[in-house]
Design an enzyme around this catalytic site. Sequence first.
Site, mmCIF file in Angstrom:
data_model
loop_
_atom_site.group_PDB
_atom_site.id
_atom_site.type_symbol
_atom_site.label_atom_id
_atom_site.label_comp_id
_atom_site.label_asym_id
_atom_site.label_seq_id
_atom_site.Cartn_x
_atom_site.Cartn_y
_atom_site.Cartn_z
ATOM 1 N N PHE A 1 -1.454 8.207 4.390
ATOM 2 C CA PHE A 1 -2.370 8.866 5.327
ATOM 3 C C PHE A 1 -3.842 9.615 4.797
ATOM 4 C CE2 PHE A 1 1.573 9.690 8.348
ATOM 5 C CZ PHE A 1 1.533 8.185 8.572
ATOM 6 N N SER B 1 5.675 5.243 8.757
ATOM 7 C CA SER B 1 4.967 4.904 7.239
ATOM 8 C C SER B 1 5.961 5.088 6.421
ATOM 9 C CB SER B 1 3.602 5.879 7.328
ATOM 10 O OG SER B 1 3.191 5.810 5.858
ATOM 11 N N ASN C 1 5.684 -1.224 11.371
ATOM 12 C CA ASN C 1 5.027 -0.983 10.246
ATOM 13 C C ASN C 1 5.199 -1.686 8.904
ATOM 14 O OD1 ASN C 1 3.586 0.637 8.546
ATOM 15 N ND2 ASN C 1 3.806 2.298 10.210
ATOM 16 N N ASN D 1 5.038 6.090 3.384
ATOM 17 C CA ASN D 1 4.375 6.913 2.345
ATOM 18 C C ASN D 1 4.073 8.378 2.463
ATOM 19 O OD1 ASN D 1 3.885 4.360 0.885
ATOM 20 N ND2 ASN D 1 2.348 3.626 2.203
ATOM 21 N N THR D 2 4.969 8.710 3.537
ATOM 22 C CA THR D 2 4.859 10.150 3.771
ATOM 23 C C THR D 2 6.347 10.440 3.687
ATOM 24 O OG1 THR D 2 3.003 10.152 5.219
ATOM 25 C CG2 THR D 2 4.381 12.021 5.409
ATOM 26 N N LYS E 1 5.685 4.004 17.199
ATOM 27 C CA LYS E 1 5.631 2.737 16.179
ATOM 28 C C LYS E 1 6.717 2.799 15.079
ATOM 29 C CE LYS E 1 2.538 0.294 12.729
ATOM 30 N NZ LYS E 1 1.110 0.114 12.504
ATOM 31 N N ASN F 1 0.796 -1.229 0.160
ATOM 32 C CA ASN F 1 0.056 -0.106 -0.210
ATOM 33 C C ASN F 1 0.919 1.301 0.325
ATOM 34 O OD1 ASN F 1 -0.518 1.980 2.706
ATOM 35 N ND2 ASN F 1 0.217 -0.014 3.202
HETATM 36 C C1 LIG Z 1 -3.485 -0.747 3.523
HETATM 37 C C2 LIG Z 1 -2.785 -0.550 4.698
HETATM 38 C C3 LIG Z 1 -2.735 0.949 5.362
HETATM 39 C C4 LIG Z 1 -2.094 1.058 6.488
HETATM 40 N N1 LIG Z 1 -2.107 2.451 7.084
HETATM 41 C C5 LIG Z 1 -1.446 2.401 8.398
HETATM 42 C C6 LIG Z 1 -1.614 3.727 8.987
HETATM 43 O O1 LIG Z 1 -2.488 4.621 8.660
HETATM 44 N N2 LIG Z 1 -0.629 3.994 10.225
HETATM 45 C C7 LIG Z 1 -0.090 2.906 10.674
HETATM 46 O O2 LIG Z 1 0.637 3.121 11.683
HETATM 47 N N3 LIG Z 1 0.107 1.581 10.099
HETATM 48 C C8 LIG Z 1 -0.369 1.454 9.105
HETATM 49 N N4 LIG Z 1 -0.456 0.197 8.296
HETATM 50 C C9 LIG Z 1 0.584 -0.657 8.676
HETATM 51 C C10 LIG Z 1 -0.043 -1.811 9.916
HETATM 52 O O3 LIG Z 1 -0.732 -1.149 10.717
HETATM 53 C C11 LIG Z 1 0.817 -2.905 10.291
HETATM 54 O O4 LIG Z 1 1.742 -2.454 11.098
HETATM 55 C C12 LIG Z 1 1.580 -3.520 8.993
HETATM 56 O O5 LIG Z 1 0.943 -3.873 7.811
HETATM 57 C C13 LIG Z 1 2.092 -5.003 9.430
HETATM 58 O O6 LIG Z 1 1.216 -5.881 10.016
HETATM 59 P P1 LIG Z 1 0.550 -6.736 8.923
HETATM 60 O O7 LIG Z 1 1.357 -7.649 8.477
HETATM 61 O O8 LIG Z 1 -0.412 -7.742 9.962
HETATM 62 O O9 LIG Z 1 -0.203 -6.262 7.981
HETATM 63 C C14 LIG Z 1 -1.159 -0.023 7.090
HETATM 64 C C15 LIG Z 1 -0.997 -1.461 6.417
HETATM 65 C C16 LIG Z 1 -1.813 -1.415 5.308
HETATM 66 C C17 LIG Z 1 -1.886 -2.753 4.743
#
Ligand SMILES: Cc1cc2nc3c(=O)[nH]c(=O)nc-3n(C[C@H](O)[C@H](O)[C@H](O)COP(=O)(O)O)c2cc1C
Length: 341
Positions: free
Chosen positions: A114, A174, A245, A176-177, A216, A110
Amino acid sequence: MYNLARQLLFKLSPETSHDLSLDLIGAGGRLGLNGLLTKQPARLPVTVMGLSFDNPVGLAAGLDKNGAAIDGFAQLGFGFVEIGTVTPRPQPGNPKPRIFRLPEATAIINRMGFNNLGVDNLLDRVRASQYKGVLGINIGKNFDTPVERAVDDYLICLDKVYAHASYITVNVSSPNTPGLRSLQFGESLKQLLDALAQRREVLAVQHGKRVPVAIKIAPDMSDEETVQVAQALLASGMDAVIATNTTLSREGVEGLAHGDEAGGLSGAPVREKSTHIVKVLAGELAGRMPIIAAGGITEGKHAAQKIAAGASLVQIYSGFIYKGPALIREAVDAIAALPRT
Ligand SMILES: Cc1cc2nc3c(=O)[nH]c(=O)nc-3n(C[C@H](O)[C@H](O)[C@H](O)COP(=O)(O)O)c2cc1C
Protein backbone atom coordinates in the site's frame (compact mmCIF):
# COMPACT_ATOMS: atom_id res chain seq x y z
CA MET A 1 1.91 -0.67 -30.92
CA TYR A 2 1.72 -1.96 -27.34
CA ASN A 3 4.01 -4.86 -28.32
CA LEU A 4 6.73 -2.39 -29.20
CA ALA A 5 6.13 -0.34 -26.06
CA ARG A 6 6.17 -3.54 -24.02
CA GLN A 7 9.53 -4.59 -25.43
CA LEU A 8 10.96 -1.27 -24.26
CA LEU A 9 9.13 -1.19 -20.93
CA PHE A 10 10.07 -4.78 -20.04
CA LYS A 11 13.75 -3.82 -20.36
CA LEU A 12 13.29 -1.56 -17.34
CA SER A 13 12.76 -2.76 -13.78
CA PRO A 14 9.06 -3.54 -13.16
CA GLU A 15 8.61 -0.59 -10.85
CA THR A 16 10.40 1.90 -13.13
CA SER A 17 8.34 0.67 -16.04
CA HIS A 18 5.18 0.92 -13.91
CA ASP A 19 5.97 4.52 -12.94
CA LEU A 20 6.85 5.49 -16.51
CA SER A 21 3.70 3.86 -17.94
CA LEU A 22 1.56 5.63 -15.37
CA ASP A 23 3.18 8.97 -16.27
CA LEU A 24 2.62 8.34 -19.98
CA ILE A 25 -0.97 7.18 -19.55
CA GLY A 26 -1.61 10.16 -17.27
CA ALA A 27 -0.04 12.64 -19.71
CA GLY A 28 -1.91 11.11 -22.65
CA GLY A 29 -5.10 11.43 -20.64
CA ARG A 30 -4.55 15.12 -19.88
CA LEU A 31 -3.95 15.78 -23.57
CA GLY A 32 -6.94 13.67 -24.55
CA LEU A 33 -4.67 11.49 -26.69
CA ASN A 34 -5.22 7.98 -25.36
CA GLY A 35 -8.63 7.61 -26.96
CA LEU A 36 -7.19 8.59 -30.33
CA LEU A 37 -4.29 6.14 -30.06
CA THR A 38 -6.35 3.10 -29.06
CA LYS A 39 -9.16 1.38 -30.90
CA GLN A 40 -12.12 1.71 -28.54
CA PRO A 41 -14.08 -1.31 -27.34
CA ALA A 42 -17.64 -1.84 -28.49
CA ARG A 43 -20.30 -0.31 -26.27
CA LEU A 44 -21.80 -2.94 -24.01
CA PRO A 45 -23.77 -1.03 -21.38
CA VAL A 46 -24.63 -2.76 -18.11
CA THR A 47 -26.24 -1.62 -14.88
CA VAL A 48 -24.76 -3.06 -11.69
CA MET A 49 -25.08 -1.77 -8.10
CA GLY A 50 -27.48 0.79 -9.54
CA LEU A 51 -24.64 2.30 -11.61
CA SER A 52 -24.45 2.52 -15.40
CA PHE A 53 -21.28 1.15 -16.98
CA ASP A 54 -20.35 1.70 -20.66
CA ASN A 55 -18.89 -1.80 -20.63
CA PRO A 56 -18.27 -4.42 -17.93
CA VAL A 57 -14.44 -4.43 -18.10
CA GLY A 58 -12.69 -2.34 -15.47
CA LEU A 59 -9.22 -1.46 -14.25
CA ALA A 60 -8.44 -3.36 -11.02
CA ALA A 61 -7.11 -1.56 -7.96
CA GLY A 62 -3.41 -1.04 -7.39
CA LEU A 63 -2.28 0.16 -10.80
CA ASP A 64 -3.34 3.74 -10.14
CA LYS A 65 -3.06 3.86 -6.36
CA ASN A 66 -3.13 7.67 -6.16
CA GLY A 67 -5.63 8.42 -8.90
CA ALA A 68 -2.87 10.01 -10.94
CA ALA A 69 -4.10 8.84 -14.36
CA ILE A 70 -7.87 8.42 -14.09
CA ASP A 71 -8.65 10.19 -17.38
CA GLY A 72 -5.87 8.33 -19.13
CA PHE A 73 -7.13 4.89 -18.13
CA ALA A 74 -10.73 5.79 -18.93
CA GLN A 75 -9.72 6.92 -22.42
CA LEU A 76 -8.12 3.52 -23.08
CA GLY A 77 -11.64 2.07 -23.04
CA PHE A 78 -12.15 0.70 -19.52
CA GLY A 79 -15.82 0.61 -18.57
CA PHE A 80 -14.85 1.64 -15.04
CA VAL A 81 -11.74 2.61 -13.17
CA GLU A 82 -10.87 1.61 -9.62
CA ILE A 83 -8.16 3.69 -7.91
CA GLY A 84 -6.32 2.99 -4.63
CA THR A 85 -5.76 1.20 -2.36
CA VAL A 86 -5.51 4.45 -0.45
CA THR A 87 -4.86 4.78 3.28
CA PRO A 88 -5.70 7.64 5.67
CA ARG A 89 -2.07 8.81 5.86
CA PRO A 90 0.63 8.63 3.15
CA GLN A 91 3.05 5.70 3.53
CA PRO A 92 6.08 4.52 1.55
CA GLY A 93 5.21 0.82 1.30
CA ASN A 94 7.78 -1.97 1.49
CA PRO A 95 11.45 -1.61 0.48
CA LYS A 96 12.25 -2.08 -3.23
CA PRO A 97 12.42 -4.33 -5.15
CA ARG A 98 8.83 -5.26 -4.38
CA ILE A 99 7.33 -6.16 -7.75
CA PHE A 100 8.50 -9.01 -9.97
CA ARG A 101 7.50 -10.15 -13.46
CA LEU A 102 7.23 -13.86 -14.25
CA PRO A 103 6.71 -13.71 -18.01
CA GLU A 104 6.87 -17.48 -18.53
CA ALA A 105 3.72 -17.73 -16.41
CA THR A 106 2.11 -14.43 -17.48
CA ALA A 107 2.24 -13.54 -13.80
CA ILE A 108 3.38 -10.92 -11.33
CA ILE A 109 4.42 -11.19 -7.69
CA ASN A 110 4.11 -8.00 -5.67
CA ARG A 111 4.64 -6.94 -2.10
CA MET A 112 4.09 -3.22 -2.59
CA GLY A 113 2.49 -2.78 0.85
CA PHE A 114 0.00 0.00 0.00
CA ASN A 115 2.58 2.60 -1.05
CA ASN A 116 0.40 5.69 -1.55
CA LEU A 117 0.25 9.43 -1.00
CA GLY A 118 -2.73 9.30 1.34
CA VAL A 119 -6.43 9.91 0.91
CA ASP A 120 -6.29 13.73 0.79
CA ASN A 121 -3.89 13.67 -2.14
CA LEU A 122 -6.04 11.10 -3.94
CA LEU A 123 -9.09 13.32 -3.57
CA ASP A 124 -7.18 16.26 -5.10
CA ARG A 125 -6.50 14.03 -8.09
CA VAL A 126 -10.13 12.96 -8.34
CA ARG A 127 -11.26 16.60 -8.29
CA ALA A 128 -8.77 17.41 -11.06
CA SER A 129 -10.03 14.61 -13.30
CA GLN A 130 -12.57 15.14 -16.08
CA TYR A 131 -13.85 11.56 -15.96
CA LYS A 132 -17.61 11.21 -15.69
CA GLY A 133 -17.85 7.41 -15.77
CA VAL A 134 -17.89 4.92 -12.90
CA LEU A 135 -15.03 5.54 -10.47
CA GLY A 136 -14.32 3.06 -7.68
CA ILE A 137 -12.17 4.15 -4.74
CA ASN A 138 -10.46 1.30 -2.91
CA ILE A 139 -9.66 1.93 0.76
CA GLY A 140 -7.33 0.24 3.24
CA LYS A 141 -5.56 0.72 6.53
CA ASN A 142 -2.12 2.17 7.28
CA PHE A 143 0.51 -0.46 8.03
CA ASP A 144 1.18 1.01 11.48
CA THR A 145 -2.46 1.08 12.56
CA PRO A 146 -2.92 -1.97 14.77
CA VAL A 147 -5.30 -4.46 13.19
CA GLU A 148 -7.63 -4.12 16.22
CA ARG A 149 -8.07 -0.46 15.19
CA ALA A 150 -8.38 -1.16 11.48
CA VAL A 151 -12.05 -0.17 11.50
CA ASP A 152 -11.04 3.41 12.40
CA ASP A 153 -8.90 3.67 9.25
CA TYR A 154 -11.66 2.32 7.00
CA LEU A 155 -14.15 4.78 8.50
CA ILE A 156 -11.76 7.74 8.04
CA CYS A 157 -11.38 6.79 4.37
CA LEU A 158 -15.09 6.06 3.93
CA ASP A 159 -16.00 9.52 5.27
CA LYS A 160 -13.48 11.25 3.04
CA VAL A 161 -14.09 9.47 -0.24
CA TYR A 162 -17.87 9.12 0.05
CA ALA A 163 -18.79 12.24 -1.90
CA HIS A 164 -16.31 11.47 -4.70
CA ALA A 165 -16.74 7.77 -5.44
CA SER A 166 -19.28 5.98 -7.63
CA TYR A 167 -18.61 2.96 -5.40
CA ILE A 168 -16.19 2.24 -2.58
CA THR A 169 -14.15 -0.95 -2.24
CA VAL A 170 -13.09 -2.13 1.18
CA ASN A 171 -9.86 -4.04 0.74
CA VAL A 172 -9.45 -6.72 3.39
CA SER A 173 -7.48 -9.06 1.18
CA SER A 174 -4.04 -7.66 0.45
CA PRO A 175 -1.43 -10.18 1.63
CA ASN A 176 1.15 -7.42 2.11
CA THR A 177 -0.25 -5.65 5.16
CA PRO A 178 0.24 -7.88 8.20
CA GLY A 179 -3.03 -8.99 9.78
CA LEU A 180 -5.24 -7.44 7.10
CA ARG A 181 -6.63 -10.72 5.82
CA SER A 182 -7.80 -11.71 9.31
CA LEU A 183 -10.54 -9.10 8.80
CA GLN A 184 -12.19 -11.44 6.31
CA PHE A 185 -13.30 -13.90 8.94
CA GLY A 186 -15.68 -14.38 11.86
CA GLU A 187 -16.26 -11.63 14.40
CA SER A 188 -13.64 -9.29 12.90
CA LEU A 189 -15.50 -9.31 9.58
CA LYS A 190 -18.87 -8.87 11.23
CA GLN A 191 -17.67 -5.93 13.31
CA LEU A 192 -16.10 -4.25 10.30
CA LEU A 193 -19.19 -4.74 8.13
CA ASP A 194 -21.53 -3.50 10.85
CA ALA A 195 -19.40 -0.40 11.40
CA LEU A 196 -19.30 0.31 7.65
CA ALA A 197 -23.03 -0.24 7.25
CA GLN A 198 -23.89 2.08 10.14
CA ARG A 199 -21.59 4.85 8.96
CA ARG A 200 -22.88 4.49 5.42
CA GLU A 201 -26.46 5.12 6.63
CA VAL A 202 -25.30 8.39 8.22
CA LEU A 203 -23.33 9.40 5.13
CA ALA A 204 -26.26 8.57 2.83
CA VAL A 205 -28.45 11.04 4.71
CA GLN A 206 -25.71 13.68 4.91
CA HIS A 207 -24.91 13.51 1.20
CA GLY A 208 -28.36 12.65 -0.08
CA LYS A 209 -27.01 9.63 -1.99
CA ARG A 210 -26.33 6.00 -1.23
CA VAL A 211 -22.88 5.06 -2.49
CA PRO A 212 -22.47 1.30 -3.02
CA VAL A 213 -19.85 -0.49 -0.93
CA ALA A 214 -18.01 -3.57 -2.23
CA ILE A 215 -15.77 -5.90 -0.24
CA LYS A 216 -12.67 -7.33 -1.93
CA ILE A 217 -11.66 -10.80 -0.85
CA ALA A 218 -8.71 -13.14 -1.26
CA PRO A 219 -8.63 -16.31 -3.35
CA ASP A 220 -7.03 -18.27 -0.50
CA MET A 221 -10.26 -19.40 1.16
CA SER A 222 -12.00 -22.72 1.57
CA ASP A 223 -15.49 -23.10 0.10
CA GLU A 224 -16.89 -23.02 3.62
CA GLU A 225 -15.12 -19.75 4.40
CA THR A 226 -16.29 -18.28 1.10
CA VAL A 227 -19.89 -19.19 1.91
CA GLN A 228 -19.55 -17.59 5.35
CA VAL A 229 -18.21 -14.39 3.79
CA ALA A 230 -21.15 -14.33 1.36
CA GLN A 231 -23.61 -14.73 4.22
CA ALA A 232 -21.96 -11.98 6.27
CA LEU A 233 -22.00 -9.61 3.29
CA LEU A 234 -25.69 -10.26 2.69
CA ALA A 235 -26.53 -9.85 6.37
CA SER A 236 -24.82 -6.46 6.56
CA GLY A 237 -26.37 -5.11 3.36
CA MET A 238 -23.15 -4.70 1.37
CA ASP A 239 -23.62 -4.00 -2.34
CA ALA A 240 -21.03 -6.19 -4.07
CA VAL A 241 -18.11 -8.50 -3.62
CA ILE A 242 -14.87 -8.33 -5.59
CA ALA A 243 -13.25 -11.73 -6.10
CA THR A 244 -10.31 -11.80 -5.98
CA ASN A 245 -7.11 -10.20 -4.84
CA THR A 246 -3.70 -11.89 -5.33
CA THR A 247 -2.87 -15.35 -3.97
CA LEU A 248 -0.25 -16.57 -1.51
CA SER A 249 -0.07 -19.87 -3.39
CA ARG A 250 2.91 -20.49 -5.65
CA GLU A 251 1.20 -23.16 -7.73
CA GLY A 252 2.15 -22.66 -11.37
CA VAL A 253 5.33 -20.68 -10.71
CA GLU A 254 7.45 -23.24 -8.88
CA GLY A 255 11.01 -23.20 -10.15
CA LEU A 256 10.59 -19.99 -12.19
CA ALA A 257 12.84 -16.98 -11.68
CA HIS A 258 11.30 -14.89 -8.86
CA GLY A 259 8.75 -17.66 -8.21
CA ASP A 260 9.69 -17.76 -4.57
CA GLU A 261 9.57 -14.01 -3.88
CA ALA A 262 7.30 -13.07 -0.98
CA GLY A 263 4.04 -11.30 -1.78
CA GLY A 264 0.83 -11.82 -3.74
CA LEU A 265 0.81 -13.72 -7.01
CA SER A 266 -1.45 -12.48 -9.81
CA GLY A 267 -2.05 -13.18 -13.48
CA ALA A 268 -2.60 -16.56 -15.13
CA PRO A 269 -1.73 -18.72 -12.09
CA VAL A 270 -4.53 -17.22 -9.97
CA ARG A 271 -7.19 -17.56 -12.66
CA GLU A 272 -8.76 -20.89 -11.74
CA LYS A 273 -8.66 -20.22 -8.00
CA SER A 274 -10.40 -16.85 -8.47
CA THR A 275 -13.00 -18.26 -10.83
CA HIS A 276 -13.72 -21.03 -8.35
CA ILE A 277 -14.37 -18.41 -5.65
CA VAL A 278 -16.73 -16.60 -8.05
CA LYS A 279 -18.65 -19.85 -8.61
CA VAL A 280 -18.97 -20.56 -4.89
CA LEU A 281 -20.07 -16.99 -4.21
CA ALA A 282 -22.58 -17.10 -7.06
CA GLY A 283 -24.06 -20.32 -5.71
CA GLU A 284 -24.56 -18.80 -2.27
CA LEU A 285 -25.57 -15.29 -3.30
CA ALA A 286 -28.06 -16.56 -5.88
CA GLY A 287 -28.35 -13.20 -7.61
CA ARG A 288 -28.89 -11.21 -4.41
CA MET A 289 -25.55 -9.40 -4.69
CA PRO A 290 -23.39 -8.74 -7.75
CA ILE A 291 -19.91 -10.21 -8.07
CA ILE A 292 -17.02 -8.32 -9.64
CA ALA A 293 -14.42 -10.82 -10.83
CA ALA A 294 -10.67 -10.22 -10.97
CA GLY A 295 -7.83 -12.67 -11.29
CA GLY A 296 -5.97 -14.03 -14.25
CA ILE A 297 -7.82 -12.44 -17.15
CA THR A 298 -5.05 -12.48 -19.73
CA GLU A 299 -7.23 -13.18 -22.78
CA GLY A 300 -10.71 -12.05 -23.72
CA LYS A 301 -12.18 -15.49 -23.22
CA HIS A 302 -11.16 -15.49 -19.55
CA ALA A 303 -13.38 -12.44 -18.99
CA ALA A 304 -16.28 -14.32 -20.56
CA GLN A 305 -15.54 -17.32 -18.31
CA LYS A 306 -15.83 -15.07 -15.24
CA ILE A 307 -19.20 -13.75 -16.40
CA ALA A 308 -20.36 -17.30 -17.17
CA ALA A 309 -19.28 -18.28 -13.64
CA GLY A 310 -21.65 -15.68 -12.20
CA ALA A 311 -19.86 -12.32 -12.24
CA SER A 312 -21.55 -9.14 -13.46
CA LEU A 313 -18.36 -7.16 -14.04
CA VAL A 314 -14.66 -7.99 -14.43
CA GLN A 315 -11.43 -6.21 -13.62
CA ILE A 316 -7.95 -6.55 -15.06
CA TYR A 317 -4.47 -5.79 -13.74
CA SER A 318 -1.74 -8.27 -14.72
CA GLY A 319 -3.27 -9.02 -18.13
CA PHE A 320 -3.13 -5.31 -18.91
CA ILE A 321 0.60 -5.25 -18.11
CA TYR A 322 1.25 -8.16 -20.48
CA LYS A 323 -1.25 -7.42 -23.25
CA GLY A 324 -1.95 -3.70 -23.06
CA PRO A 325 -5.19 -1.92 -23.91
CA ALA A 326 -6.14 -4.37 -26.70
CA LEU A 327 -7.14 -6.80 -23.93
CA ILE A 328 -9.97 -4.47 -22.87
CA ARG A 329 -11.52 -4.66 -26.33
CA GLU A 330 -10.94 -8.41 -26.53
CA ALA A 331 -12.63 -8.92 -23.16
CA VAL A 332 -15.64 -6.77 -24.09
CA ASP A 333 -16.04 -8.67 -27.36
CA ALA A 334 -15.81 -12.06 -25.65
CA ILE A 335 -18.45 -11.04 -23.10
CA ALA A 336 -20.69 -9.64 -25.84
CA ALA A 337 -20.47 -12.99 -27.64
CA LEU A 338 -21.81 -14.93 -24.64
CA PRO A 339 -25.31 -16.29 -25.08
CA ARG A 340 -27.81 -14.03 -23.31
CA THR A 341 -29.30 -15.57 -20.18
C1 LIG B 1 1.51 -4.71 -8.46
C2 LIG B 1 0.12 -4.96 -7.96
C3 LIG B 1 -0.42 -4.10 -7.00
C4 LIG B 1 -1.71 -4.30 -6.52
N1 LIG B 1 -2.23 -3.44 -5.60
C5 LIG B 1 -3.50 -3.61 -5.15
C6 LIG B 1 -4.08 -2.68 -4.24
O1 LIG B 1 -3.46 -1.67 -3.86
N2 LIG B 1 -5.35 -2.92 -3.83
C7 LIG B 1 -6.08 -3.99 -4.25
O2 LIG B 1 -7.24 -4.14 -3.84
N3 LIG B 1 -5.57 -4.87 -5.14
C8 LIG B 1 -4.31 -4.70 -5.59
N4 LIG B 1 -3.79 -5.60 -6.49
C9 LIG B 1 -4.60 -6.77 -6.90
C10 LIG B 1 -5.32 -6.54 -8.22
O3 LIG B 1 -6.24 -5.48 -8.12
C11 LIG B 1 -6.10 -7.82 -8.64
O4 LIG B 1 -7.11 -8.07 -7.69
C12 LIG B 1 -5.19 -9.05 -8.72
O5 LIG B 1 -3.92 -8.71 -9.23
C13 LIG B 1 -5.80 -10.15 -9.59
O6 LIG B 1 -6.05 -9.70 -10.88
P1 LIG B 1 -5.00 -9.92 -12.12
O7 LIG B 1 -4.68 -11.38 -12.15
O8 LIG B 1 -5.75 -9.39 -13.32
O9 LIG B 1 -3.81 -9.09 -11.80
C14 LIG B 1 -2.49 -5.41 -6.99
C15 LIG B 1 -1.95 -6.26 -7.95
C16 LIG B 1 -0.67 -6.05 -8.44
C17 LIG B 1 -0.12 -6.98 -9.48
